[in-house]
Write an enzyme that holds these catalytic residues in place. Structure first.
Site, PDB file in Angstrom:
ATOM      1  N   HIS A  41      -0.182   0.301  -9.884  1.00 59.79           N
ATOM      2  CA  HIS A  41      -0.993  -0.567  -9.018  1.00 59.79           C
ATOM      3  C   HIS A  41      -1.478  -1.806  -9.798  1.00 59.79           C
ATOM      4  O   HIS A  41      -2.674  -2.048  -9.944  1.00 59.79           O
ATOM      5  CB  HIS A  41      -2.186   0.208  -8.436  1.00 59.79           C
ATOM      6  N   ARG A  62       0.829  -1.198   0.000  1.00 58.59           N
ATOM      7  CA  ARG A  62       0.000   0.000   0.000  1.00 58.59           C
ATOM      8  C   ARG A  62       0.860   1.243   0.000  1.00 58.59           C
ATOM      9  O   ARG A  62       1.912   1.292   0.666  1.00 58.59           O
ATOM     10  CB  ARG A  62      -0.869   0.048   1.265  1.00 58.59           C
ATOM     11  N   GLU A 115      -2.886   8.011  -5.581  1.00 62.38           N
ATOM     12  CA  GLU A 115      -3.106   7.238  -6.805  1.00 62.38           C
ATOM     13  C   GLU A 115      -4.280   7.811  -7.566  1.00 62.38           C
ATOM     14  O   GLU A 115      -5.304   8.118  -6.937  1.00 62.38           O
ATOM     15  CB  GLU A 115      -3.352   5.759  -6.471  1.00 62.38           C
TER      16      GLU A 115
END
Ligand SMILES: NC(=O)c1ccc[n+]([C@@H]2O[C@H](COP(=O)([O-])OP(=O)(O)OC[C@H]3O[C@@H](n4cnc5c(N)ncnc54)[C@H](O)[C@@H]3O)[C@@H](O)[C@H]2O)c1
Ligand SMILES: O=C(O)CC[C@@H](O)C(=O)O
Length: 525
Positions: free
Chosen positions: A277, A230, A259
Site C-alpha cells: 500500500h 482498493r 491489510e
C-alpha cells in the site's frame, strides 16, 4: 486546550500545524480497544490507512468534533456512524493523486519489463538476459477503470507513452473523456480489448469484486492487471487462480483484501508484483496530505468550516465567504420559527430569496434545520447531522428559491408547522452584517433578535401597547426595544419586544388576558 490524537504516522508538518491550537498526541499502532479507552479525551482524530475507525470508536468519542483522513479513501472510517454523531469527516482528495498515479504507472512498467525479478536476479549474482524478455506498452491498449483524479493522470501519462486509452466510468462525460484523449467504452469492451487494465475506483458495493472469475474470463490471456485503488475490488482468490493457470499474464497489486497481507499464495507467484500500500508514499504526497488535513482539523477546532468534508456539503472558499454571514441568520430564524410553532414541527419550508436563490446556498437550508432543532437537541445538532436528524424526526423540509428582491439583497423566509400551528418569519442582514427579523407571520417588522423576546398578535387599537408595557413593568421586566407591524390600520398587528430580562413564570398568560391580545409568544435566542 483541545486535544488531537494522531493514530497513524503522518508527516511532522501536520503535527506542527495542529500544535498551533491543540495538544497533539501521536500514538501509532494502537489496537481498537486501546483507542476506545482513550478516545473520550480527544476533540479530533487524525489517521492514514492503518487505523480502522469503527462504530465503537466513533461512539466512544463523545468529544470528537472531527476525524481527518490524511489521504483520499475514507473506507477505513465508519462515516455513517460519525455523521449520526455529528462528527465531521475530512480527507485530502488531491494531496496524493500524483503519487498514486505514478505508482500505478511504475507498476505497469515494472510488470511489462520484469524489473523486480530482474533486480533480484542480478543481486543474486546472476545475469539472466533471456529470462526477462519483456513487452512494450507502446501502441498497447490500457483499460482505465475509473477516470477520476488518479485515473485521468494515469491516462494522460500513458498516452504520452503511446498507449491507446479505453476508459470506463459511468459518471464521466464523453466531453471529459475526449479532452483526456480517452475512448469511453463499456466494461465488456474494456475487458475484451485491453492489454493492461488499471483500477482507479472507490470501493463501493458496485465495485466490490469487479474483477472476478466471470470478468477475468472475458479478458485477453496476455492481459496484465494493476490495482492501486482498493483491496476487494479484485476477487483475490479468482485472480490467484487465473495467475496460477496462466489465464492472464500478470498482476501488480498495491492494495489487498486484508491489510497487511497475511498468508497468501500471491507471494509465491512469479507473475505478480506486490507493494505494501505504497501508492501515497512519496515525500511530496505525505507533506501535502498532512498539511491539507491538519489545516482542516485546526480550522474546525477554531470554529471555522472544513473545505473537504465528506459528510457535509463541500463549499469552495468564495462561496463560503459569501454564505458565512447568512449561516447565523438562517440558524437564528430556524430557532425563532421553531419556538413560535411550538417545537414539535412536522414541516419546514425554507425560501431563499434574492441573491441567496442559488444552488450554492444549500448550506443555508442545513443551517435553518440546525436552528429549528436546536431547542430540542442543543449542541447535539450540527451541520453534519441536522438533515438526518430532521428526517428521522419526520420533519418534511421543502426548499424553494425566489430570485426577486425587495428591500434586502438576500433574505431567508421560513415557515414551520408545529404543535402551536403554522408560523413564519423572514430575516435579512443589514449592510454592516447585523441580523434583522423583517417579517413575522406575514406582518412587516424590523427588529434585531435578542436573548429574550416577546411577540404578540393583537388587534391594532389605542392603549394596547401601554397595557403590555405597564404589565411588564409591574413584573420588573425592562423593555430594550419595541416595534409594531401591521398591514392595515385597526386590523390585526404584531408587536415584537426585546426584553432585558426573561419573562417571569405566569406573565405570558397574564399578557394573553389583555383585551385585544389574540396570542403571545416568548422566545429565547
Ligand atoms: N494505493 C494508494 O495508496 C491510494 C492512494 C490514493 C488513492 N487511492 C484510491 O484510488 C481510488 C481513486 O482515487 P481518486 O482520487 O482518483 O478518486 P476520484 O473520486 O477522483 O475518482 C474515482 C472515479 O471512479 C469513478 N467511479 C465510481 N464508481 C464507479 C464504478 N462503479 N465504475 C466505474 N467508475 C466508477 C468515479 O466516477 C470517479 O471518476 C480510490 O479508491 C482511492 O481510495 C489509493
Ligand atoms: O495513507 C496511505 O498511505 C494510503 C492512502 C491511500 O490509500 C488513500 O486512499 O489516500
Amino acid at each position: 486546550m483541545a486535544k488531537v490524537l494522531v493514530s497513524d504516522s503522518i508527516d511532522p508538518v501536520g503535527v506542527e500545524i495542529l500544535s498551533q491550537v491543540a495538544q497533539v498526541d501521536v500514538k501509532t499502532g494502537l489496537s481498537a480497544e486501546e483507542i476506545i479507552q482513550i478516545i473520550p479525551e480527544y476533540d479530533a482524530l487524525m489517521l492514514r490507512s492503518s487505523t480502522r475507525v469503527t462504530k465503537e470508536i466513533v461512539e466512544a468519542g463523545s468529544k470528537l468534533q472531527i476525524i481527518g483522513r490524511a489521504g483520499v479513501g475514507v473506507d477505513n472510517i465508519d462515516v455513517p456512524a460519525a455523521t449520526r454523531q455529528g462528527i465531521i469527516v475530512v480527507n485530502s482528495p488531491e494531496g496524493n493523486t500524483i503519487a498514486a498515479a505514478e505508482h500505478a504507472l511504475a507498476m505497469m512498467l515494472s510488470l511489462s519489463r520484469h524489473i523486480p525479478d530482474a533486480n533480484q536476479s542480478v543481486k543474486a549474482n546472476k545475469w539472466e538476459r533471456n529470462r526477462f524478455i519483456g513487452t512494450e506498452v507502446y501502441k498497447k491498449n490500457l483499460g482505465v477503470v475509473g477516470l477520476g483524479k488518479i485515473g485521468s493522470h494515469v491516462a494522460t501519462v500513458a498516452r504520452s507513452l503511446g498507449m491507446k486509452i479505453l476508459a470506463y466510468d459511468p459518471f464521466i462525460s464523453k466531453e471529459r473523456a475526449d479532452q483526456l484523449g480517452c475512448t469511453l467504452v463499456d466494461l465488456e469492451l474494456l475487458f475484451a480489448e485491453s492489454d493492461f487494465i488499471t483500477l482507479h475506483v472507490p470501493k463501493t458495493p458496485e465495485t466490490q469484486h469487479l474483477i472476478g472469475r466471470e470478468t477475468i474470463a472475458k479478458m485477453k490471456p496476455t492481459v496484465r492487471i494493476i490495482n492501486c485503488s482498493r483491496g476487494g475490488i479484485i476477487d483475490e482468490l479468482a485472480l490467484i487462480e487465473a495467475l496460477e493457470s496462466g489465464r492472464i499474464a500478470g498482476a501488480a497489486l498495491d492494495v489487498f483484501e486484508q491489510e497487511p497481507l497475511g498468508e497468501s499464495r500471491l507471494r509465491e507467484l512469479s507473475n505478480v508484483i506486490l507493494t505494501p500500500h505504497l501508492g501515497a508514499s512519496t515525500t511530496e504526497a505525505q507533506v501535502g496530505v498532512a498539511i491539507d488535513v491538519a489545516e482542516q482539523i485546526r480550522d474546525v477546532l477554531l470554529g471555522l468550516p472544513a473545505r473537504s468534508a465528506v459528510n457535509i456539503p463541500g463549499l469552495t472558499p468564495d462561496v463560503m465567504e459569501k454564505l458565512r454571514p447568512y449561516l447565523q441568520l438562517a440558524e437564528t430564524m430556524g430557532n425563532l420559527v421553531s419556538q413560535l410553532a411550538g417545537g414539535r414541527c412536522d414541516s419546514l419550508n425554507v425560501r431563499l430569496q434574492g441573491e441567496l436563490a442559488t444552488k450554492d446556498s444549500q448550506p443555508l437550508v442545513v443551517a435553518a434545520i440546525k436552528g429549528l432543532l436546536s431547542q430540542a437537541l442543543r449542541e447535539r445538532v450540527n451541520y453534519v447531522n441536522a438533515a438526518i436528524e430532521a428526517k428521522e424526526r419526520g420533519i418534511r423540509v421543502i426548499e424553494t428559491r425566489d430570485a426577486s428582491t425587495r428591500d434586502y439583497s438576500g433574505s431567508i423566509h421560513l415557515e414551520a408547522n408545529g404543535s402551536m400551528g403554522t408560523h413564519s418569519v423572514t430575516g435579512a442582514l443589514l449592510s454592516n452584517g447585523e441580523i434583522r427579523i423583517t417579517d413575522l407571520d406575514e406582518f412587516p417588522i424590523n427588529v434585531p433578535p435578542s436573548n429574550h423576546m416577546l411577540f404578540t398578535l393583537h388587534q391594532d387599537m389605542p392603549g394596547i401597547i401601554g397595557k403590555i408595557g405597564a404589565l411588564l413593568g409591574s413584573f420588573n421586566v425592562n423593555i430594550a426595544s419595541m416595534q409594531v407591524g401591521r398591514k392595515i390600520i385597526r386590523g390585526d398587528a404584531v408587536m415584537a419586544l426585546s426584553l432585558d430580562d426573561p419573562l417571569p413564570e405566569g406573565l405570558l398568560s397574564e399578557i394573553t388576558k389583555v383585551p385585544g391580545i389574540r396570542d403571545a409568544y416568548t422566545v429565547k435566542l
